[in-house]
Design an enzyme around this catalytic site. Structure first.
Site, PDB file in Angstrom:
ATOM      1  N   SER A  11       8.257   3.506  -1.432  1.00 38.23           N
ATOM      2  CA  SER A  11       9.023   4.944  -0.734  1.00 38.23           C
ATOM      3  C   SER A  11       8.954   4.115   0.688  1.00 38.23           C
ATOM      4  CB  SER A  11       7.798   5.455   0.074  1.00 38.23           C
ATOM      5  OG  SER A  11       6.418   4.420   0.708  1.00 38.23           O
ATOM      6  N   CYS A  12       9.460   2.710   1.272  1.00 41.14           N
ATOM      7  CA  CYS A  12      10.055   2.015   2.109  1.00 41.14           C
ATOM      8  C   CYS A  12      12.125   2.487   2.368  1.00 41.14           C
ATOM      9  CB  CYS A  12       9.706   0.657   2.346  1.00 41.14           C
ATOM     10  SG  CYS A  12       7.840   0.777   3.392  1.00 41.14           S
ATOM     11  N   ILE A  13      12.382   1.994   3.136  1.00 37.30           N
ATOM     12  CA  ILE A  13      13.866   2.155   3.347  1.00 37.30           C
ATOM     13  C   ILE A  13      14.239   1.288   3.119  1.00 37.30           C
ATOM     14  CG2 ILE A  13      15.762   3.362   3.754  1.00 37.30           C
ATOM     15  CD1 ILE A  13      14.787   6.045   3.188  1.00 37.30           C
TER      16      ILE A  13
END
Length: 156
Positions: free
Chosen positions: A27-29
């Site tokens: 879910s991190c970018i």
């Protein structure tokens, strides 16, 4: 030439010949701000959409990462003619798209808002889905690669 690895909530600034990398983005970018006139870029591994006033790790949060990276680029002599690319923001849990638990979607939306507020063009993105990504940015070649198991490697 150096390779800089950005762990969760971490950041790096690179010059010509350097590689910036963020691995295991669920879910991190992985966000990269690119100096369009100099061979310079900054990357952040953004974990959450909102800092809620916390100031300890500005690149951990989408609402503070963009301005912090801009400050670091400025300190390193950037022309401040900046564009951006990003990848990640997957939906890693089976939740509805409107759920607050869809952190990936919320991260992407928060970063796009922060970029817009800062007047930075988002040139390309590879966000969403339900798979992890690893991103690398070659500062000299301005090449942003997104690697995904089962999807291979794509340049965005």
């Amino acid at each position: 030439m150096a390779e800089y690895f950005c762990g969760m909530g971490e950041w790096a600034v690179g010059q010509a010949g350097d590689i910036l990398c963020a691995r295991g983005l669920g879910s991190c970018i992985g966000l990269v701000l690119i100096d369009n006139k100099k061979r310079m870029a900054a990357m952040a591994h953004v974990m959450l959409p909102s800092s809620n006033g916390k100031t300890d790790m500005p690149t951990k949060y989408a609402d503070t990462a963009v301005n912090f990276l801009l400050e670091q680029l400025r300190k390193n002599g950037s022309s401040m003619d900046i564009s951006s690319k990003m990848a990640g923001g997957a939906k890693m849990f089976n939740v509805s798209e409107s759920s607050l638990l869809d952190i990936g979607r919320r991260n992407a939306e928060a970063l796009e808002n922060s970029l817009k507020e800062a007047g930075i063009t988002l040139v390309s993105k590879d966000v969403g889905g339900s798979f992890a990504r690893t991103v690398t940015f070659d500062v000299m070649k301005r090449k942003f690669l997104v690697k995904t198991i089962g999807r291979g490697e794509v340049e965005i």
